[in-house]
Scaffold this active site. Structure first.
Site, PDB file in Angstrom:
ATOM      1  N   GLU A  95       0.811  -1.220   0.000  1.00 14.42           N
ATOM      2  CA  GLU A  95       0.000   0.000   0.000  1.00 14.42           C
ATOM      3  C   GLU A  95       0.847   1.275   0.000  1.00 14.42           C
ATOM      4  O   GLU A  95       0.465   2.293  -0.542  1.00 14.42           O
ATOM      5  CB  GLU A  95      -0.939  -0.015   1.212  1.00 14.42           C
ATOM      6  CG  GLU A  95      -1.954   1.105   1.188  1.00 14.42           C
ATOM      7  CD  GLU A  95      -3.265   0.731   1.866  1.00 14.42           C
ATOM      8  OE1 GLU A  95      -3.654  -0.456   1.812  1.00 14.42           O
ATOM      9  OE2 GLU A  95      -3.896   1.624   2.440  1.00 14.42           O
ATOM     10  N   ASP A 117      -2.964  -3.073   2.660  1.00 12.07           N
ATOM     11  CA  ASP A 117      -3.472  -3.196   4.033  1.00 12.07           C
ATOM     12  C   ASP A 117      -4.707  -4.086   4.056  1.00 12.07           C
ATOM     13  O   ASP A 117      -5.453  -4.199   3.084  1.00 12.07           O
ATOM     14  CB  ASP A 117      -3.839  -1.814   4.586  1.00 12.07           C
ATOM     15  CG  ASP A 117      -2.595  -0.994   4.879  1.00 12.07           C
ATOM     16  OD1 ASP A 117      -1.487  -1.565   4.800  1.00 12.07           O
ATOM     17  OD2 ASP A 117      -2.739   0.210   5.161  1.00 12.07           O
ATOM     18  N   TYR A 150      -1.730  -3.146  13.125  1.00  9.89           N
ATOM     19  CA  TYR A 150      -2.488  -2.225  12.288  1.00  9.89           C
ATOM     20  C   TYR A 150      -3.364  -1.297  13.132  1.00  9.89           C
ATOM     21  O   TYR A 150      -4.155  -1.756  13.949  1.00  9.89           O
ATOM     22  CB  TYR A 150      -3.361  -3.052  11.342  1.00  9.89           C
ATOM     23  CG  TYR A 150      -3.891  -2.270  10.173  1.00  9.89           C
ATOM     24  CD1 TYR A 150      -3.025  -1.587   9.343  1.00  9.89           C
ATOM     25  CD2 TYR A 150      -5.254  -2.221   9.913  1.00  9.89           C
ATOM     26  CE1 TYR A 150      -3.508  -0.859   8.276  1.00  9.89           C
ATOM     27  CE2 TYR A 150      -5.745  -1.499   8.838  1.00  9.89           C
ATOM     28  CZ  TYR A 150      -4.867  -0.815   8.025  1.00  9.89           C
ATOM     29  OH  TYR A 150      -5.350  -0.104   6.977  1.00  9.89           O
TER      30      TYR A 150
END
Ligand code: ZN
Ligand code: ZN
Ligand code: ZN
Ligand code: ZN
Length: 839
Positions: free
Chosen positions: A7, A102, A316
Site C-alpha cells: 500500500e 493493508d 495495524y
C-alpha cells in the site's frame, strides 16, 4: 519474476527486508522505489493511485449544471502517474503478482485498483496476502498461504467512493454557484463531512439556546486535630442529596446558620472499596482519545501510529476490535520486553502474577487484533519524540490490559453543624494495580481523615459561592471522533481527516472546534433542502447497502443507481430555492467577517482583502465611506466572539500556524499607535550624521504602528526608510547598557512587570544582524523539531537548504528517510515557505 505490491513505499521496503532476509537492493524507476532480490520485485503504492472522477467535459463549473453530474459517467484516472507507470512496466515483465495492501476494506479496494492496472498489461495469476502487523512471523506466514482478492469487498468500497463523489460534487457545486463562490472559496458539502458538521452545529445551537440558572453552594472546613478538610453543605430530600441551593433567600439563611456553627457532630462514616478496572484493548477510537490526552491531535495520532505500524513496531492501527485474538499469548509478548531498560521492570512484575488474563471489550472482529505492540522494540534514537511517546502509550496500554484492577477506598463523612448537614468525600488508592504500569489516568487522592461517629469536630471558615448552570460543552476532537464512531459516520480510517477538512474549509475554528456562521448556514440550507446529506440515516443506509454488496446480495450498480435516483429527487426540490439559499449563504459569510459598526457612517466594518492579497478592515458602505483600519501583515484573520466594549468591534485573531496570535480590537490598536509618542533611542545610521554627505539629522525611535506591530525606525520616515524589526508581543524596555559599536541602548522584552525570564534583545542593529545570519546558515535547523541529526538525514535525501525543502516531494522524501513522516515534512515545508514570506 514475481511482483509484490504494497500500500505504501515504507511497507514495501519493510516487506522486502523481511522476505529477502535483508538482502534486497533498491532501484529508482520513474522516481519510485523498487526493491529487488532474486527474481522478486516489490513496489509500494501511495494508497489510492487512481481516483474516481467525472470526464473532463464536466470540469467547468459554469458550463455544467450541477444536476447533470447526477447521471454523468464516472471514470477512473491515475492520481499518481509515476507509480501507475512503474507498476505497469513491472507488470509487463512479471509472471506472477501478489497484492499485499493493508488488510481492510480500503486496502482491498486499493489492491483491486492495482489488480486492474496489472490486468491492463497481462493476465498472469494474481494472489492476495493479508496480515495485521508487518512482522517477520506474520508476513512470512501470509506469503506462505496466499489467498484471492475479495472483489465484493472491494466493490463495497468502490460504491462508497462513487456515492461520495456524486453527492459531494453535485451539492458542492450547487451551493457554491448559488452563493457565487467559485475558485478557492467554494462551499463544500460531503456525505461524511456534512453530518459531522451538523453534530458540531447542533451542539452550538444548544449552547446558544442555553438559559443559565443561578444557584449557590456552601462550604466549611472541618478540623480533626490540626488537620482541616473541606466539607460541603447539602440537604436531603426523598433520599437524594442536593448540594445546590436554587433560592437566594434560602441560600443566605443557610449560610447564616452555618456561620453560627462552632462545631460539627459526625453523624455517619461510610467506607467502601471500589474496583477500578484496567482499560480494554485499544481500538482506533480509544487510541485516538488516549493520544489526545498526551497532546496529539486526531490527525497526528493516526499518522504517527501508521508510521509505527509500517515499521513493524505495532499492529495495524485501524481496528474496531477490542478483544485480543486467541493466538496472542500475553506471556510471550510480555517476555519480549523483560530485557528492556525502560519496560523491563514492569514486564517482569506483570509476569510474576499467578495468572494473566487480559481485559476484553464488547466488539470482537476477526480482521485485525486490537492495537498492540508487536514485540519488535525500536531504538529510542530511531523514533521522533511523538513516535516514541505513542509507542510507549501502546506498550503501556497493552501492559495495562493484562494488569490487575486497582482498588480505591472511599470514605464519606456526614456531620451536623448547627442543623446544617455537611459532607466530605475522601478517596485513597489502596492498591494501584494497573496504574503502576499505566501513568495516563489520574490517581489523585482526596484526603479525609479517619473520624468516628458522634465525634465532635471544630468548624471554621464557612463560605458561600454563587454559581450558574453551565451550557453543554463543545466537544473536543477525540470526543467528536468517538461520537462519529457511535453514529457510524465515516470510517475508522477517515474520521480524523474529515475534521481536518472542516478546519481547512473554514467551517470550524479553535480547539475544541466551534462552527463559523458559514458552517451554520450550510447546515441550515442542507437541513431545509437536502436533509439526507446531513442526516445520519443516509450514512446508516449506505453502510447497510455496502454490507449487502460484501455479502453478494446486491451489486455496485444497483446501489449506486438507487443513490442517483435519490439525489435526482433532491435536485428537483432545490431548483426553485436557489436564489434564497444563495442569499442566505452570502449573508452568513459576511457575518463571519463582520466586526461591528463603522464609526463614520454606521454601516458594518468588515475584514476585507486588498488586490495585493493583504487583509484590512474596511467599511461595507464603500465607496461612499472610505473608513479603514489596518490589520497585521502576518496570518489570516478570523473574527472572535469577544467584543471591545469601547468600540463595539469584535476582536480579531490572526491564524498563522504556530505563530497564531490575538490581535484584539483593531480600532484600539490603531488608537494606541496614534497616542504613543515615538521613543528616540539614538541616531539613524543612514541619515543621522550631519557632518557626513547626505546627513539630515534623523534619529532612531521605537515606533508603534497602527496595525499593532512595532519597529525601530527613522524619525524622518518616509524620507528615510531605515528600519529594524521588533517583536510583536511583550513590553519593550530601554536599558542603560549601550552597544559600543552602534551607540544604541540594549533593549529588554518583558512579559509584564514580574517576568522572571525577560528576553535580552540587546542592541537592535546587532540583534537583527544575528537574526539574518541564523536565517541564512542552512536555515534548516531553524525549523521546529529539526536537530543536527535530522539535518544529516535530510542531506542524505538530497535536501541541503530551505530552498531544497520547499521544492521537495514530501511523499518521496518521507519514504527515503527513516522516522520522518510525510505530515512532518509538510509542516516543515509550510514553515520554510513562511520564512520566505517573512523576508
Ligand atoms: Zn463607514
Ligand atoms: Zn476597541
Ligand atoms: Zn534615517
Ligand atoms: Zn550593536
Amino acid at each position: 519474476m514475481e511482483l509484490i505490491v504494497t500500500e505504501k513505499d515504507n511497507a514495501a521496503r519493510r516487506i522486502a527486508e523481511i522476505l529477502s532476509g535483508d538482502s534486497a537492493s533498491t532501484e529508482r524507476r520513474n522516481g519510485v522505489n523498487v526493491y529487488r532480490w532474486g527474481d522478486k520485485r516489490c513496489v509500494g503504492l501511495s494508497g489510492h493511485v487512481v481516483g474516481v472522477d467525472f470526464p473532463a467535459e464536466y470540469a467547468d463549473w459554469r458550463d455544467v449544471q450541477p444536476v447533470e453530474l447526477v447521471d454523468a459517467e464516472i471514470v477512473k484516472t491515475p492520481t499518481q502517474e509515476n507509480i501507475v507507470r512503474t507498476l505497469k512496466e513491472l507488470a509487463k515483465g512479471a509472471d506472477e503478482a501478489t497484492i499485499a495492501t493493508d488488510y481492510d476494506r480500503e486496502g482491498e479496494l486499493i489492491g483491486k485498483e492495482a489488480y486492474e492496472l496489472i490486468r491492463e498489461e497481462t493476465d498472469i495469476p494474481i494472489d492476495r496476502v493479508r496480515f495485521s502487523s508487518i512482522t517477520e512471523n506474520e508476513v512470512t506466514e501470509a506469503f506462505e498461504n496466499p489467498d484471492d482478492l475479495d472483489f465484493d469487498l472491494a466493490a463495497a468500497g468502490e460504491a462508497r467512493q462513487i456515492i461520495d463523489l456524486l453527492w459531494g460534487a453535485a451539492l458542492t457545486r450547487f451551493l457554491s454557484l448559488s452563493a457565487g463562490q467559485l475558485g478557492d472559496d467554494f462551499i463544500s458539502v460531503g456525505r461524511v463531512q456534512s453530518p459531522t458538521l451538523k453534530l458540531i452545529v447542533d451542539r452550538e445551537r444548544e449552547i446558544q439556546a442555553f438559559d443559565p440558572d443561578d444557584y449557590w453552594e456552601l462550604f466549611a472546613d472541618l478540623l480533626k486535630g490540626d488537620t482541616a478538610f473541606e466539607a460541603q453543605y447539602f440537604t436531603r430530600e426523598d433520599g437524594t442529596e442536593n448540594e445546590r441551593v436554587w433560592d437566594e433567600t434560602a441560600a443566605s439563611e443557610a449560610f447564616e446558620q452555618l456561620q453560627g456553627a462552632r462545631e460539627a457532630i459526625v453523624e455517619s462514616v461510610r467506607r467502601r472499596t471500589r474496583t477500578d478496572d484496567p482499560p480494554e484493548p485499544f481500538n482506533t477510537t480509544q487510541y485516538i482519545s488516549s493520544a489526545s490526552s498526551i497532546g496529539l491531535s486526531a490527525q497526528k495520532a493516526m499518522s504517527v501510529a501508521e508510521e509505527l505500524y509500517t515499521a513493524g513496531y505495532i499492529t495495524y492501527p485501524r481496528t474496531d476490535n477490542t478483544v485480543y485474538p486467541d493466538d496472542l499469548d500475553p506471556e510471550t509478548l510480555l517476555g519480549a520486553f523483560t530485557d528492556h531498560y525502560l519496560f523491563g521492570e514492569d514486564a517482569d512484575s506483570l509476569l510474576d502474577a499467578d495468572e494473566i488474563e487480559p481485559t476484553e471489550g464488547d466488539e470482537e472482529t476477526t480482521d485485525h487484533p486490537p492495537i498492540h505492540p508487536t514485540g519488535e522494540i525500536p531504538d529510542r534514537d530511531d523514533l521522533s519524540d511523538d513516535e516514541w511517546e505513542v509507542y510507549e502509550l501502546v506498550v503501556r496500554h497493552f501492559f495495562a490490559t493484562v494488569a490487575d484492577p486497582a482498588e480505591w477506598e472511599h470514605l464519606k463523612v456526614v456531620a451536623d453543624a448547627n442543623g446544617c448537614l455537611l459532607k466530605a468525600n475522601g478517596k485513597r488508592l489502596v492498591d494501584p494495580g494497573y496504574h503502576e504500569v499505566y501513568p495516563y489516568r489520574s490517581t489523585s487522592e482526596n484526603y479525609v481523615p479517619d473520624v468516628e461517629e458522634s465525634e465532635v469536630l471544630n468548624i471554621e471558615d464557612a463560605r458561600i459561592e454563587a454559581k450558574q448552570t453551565q451550557p453543554p460543552r463543545r466537544r473536543g476532537q477525540s470526543r467528536l471522533i468517538q461520537e462519529m464512531s457511535d453514529l457510524g459516520i465515516g470510517t475508522k480510517s477517515t474520521r480524523h481527516n474529515t475534521l481536518q477538512k472542516l478546519y481547512d474549509r473554514g467551517y470550524i475554528e479553535s480547539d475544541p472546534p466551534r462552527p463559523t456562521k458559514l458552517a451554520i448556514a450550510v447546515v441550515e440550507a442542507a437541513e431545509k433542502f437536502a436533509d439526507r446529506i446531513v442526516d445520519e440515516e443516509m450514512t446508516a443506509q449506505l453502510e447497510a447497502d455496502m454490507r449487502t454488496i460484501v455479502d453478494g446480495e446486491k451489486d455496485l450498480e444497483e446501489v449506486t443507481d438507487d443513490s442517483r435516483a435519490m439525489l435526482e429527487r433532491i435536485f428537483g426540490e432545490l431548483h426553485d430555492s436557489r436564489a434564497e439559499i444563495g442569499e442566505h449563504l452570502r449573508e452568513s459569510m459576511k457575518a463571519d467577517r463582520t466586526l461591528g459598526p463603522c464609526p463614520d457612517c454606521g454601516e458594518s466594518l468588515l475584514v476585507r482583502r486588498s488586490r495585493q492579497g493583504s487583509y484590512f478592515v474596511g467599511c461595507d458602505g464603500f465607496p461612499d465611506c472610505r473608513y479603514t483600519l489596518p490589520l497585521p501583515n502576518q496570518g489570516e484573520p478570523t473574527v472572535l466572539d469577544e467584543t471591545c466594549s469601547e468600540h463595539d468591534l469584535k476582536h480579531v485573531k490572526m491564524l498563522a500556524g504556530r505563530s497564531t496570535f490575538v490581535h484584539g480590537c483593531p480600532q484600539c490598536k490603531a488608537d494606541e499607535a496614534d497616542e504613543t509618542d515615538d521613543e528616540i533611542i539614538g541616531v539613524c545610521p543612514e541619515c543621522g550624521d550631519t557632518s557626513a554627505a547626505g546627513g539630515e539629522g534623523g534619529d532612531l525611535a521605537i515606533k508603534r504602528l497602527r496595525n499593532g506591530s512595532r519597529l525601530v525606525g527613522c524619525t524622518r520616515y518616509p524620507e528615510c526608510e531605515y528600519s529594524l524589526p521588533l517583536p510583536r508581543r511583550g513590553d519593550i524596555e530601554v536599558t542603560e547598557d549601550v552597544c559600543q559599536e552602534h551607540d544604541l541602548p540594549h533593549l529588554l522584552v518583558t512579559d509584564g512587570e514580574d517576568d522572571e525570564d525577560p528576553w535580552e534583545l540587546g542592541c537592535p542593529i546587532c540583534n537583527y544582524a544575528e537574526y539574518r545570519e541564523r536565517q541564512t546558515a542552512s536555515g534548516l535547523e531553524d525549523l521546529d523539531g529539526i536537530g543536527s541529526k535530522t539535518v544529516e538525514k535530510l542531506a542524505a535525501a538530497g535536501i541541503d537548504s530551505l530552498e531544497d525543502l520547499r521544492g521537495a516531494d514530501t511523499e518521496t522524501v518521507a519514504a527515503e528517510i527513516q522516522g520522518v513522516s510525510e505530515d512532518r515534512l509538510r509542516e516543515w515545508q509550510a514553515q520554510a515557505n513562511a520564512s520566505v514570506a517573512a523576508d
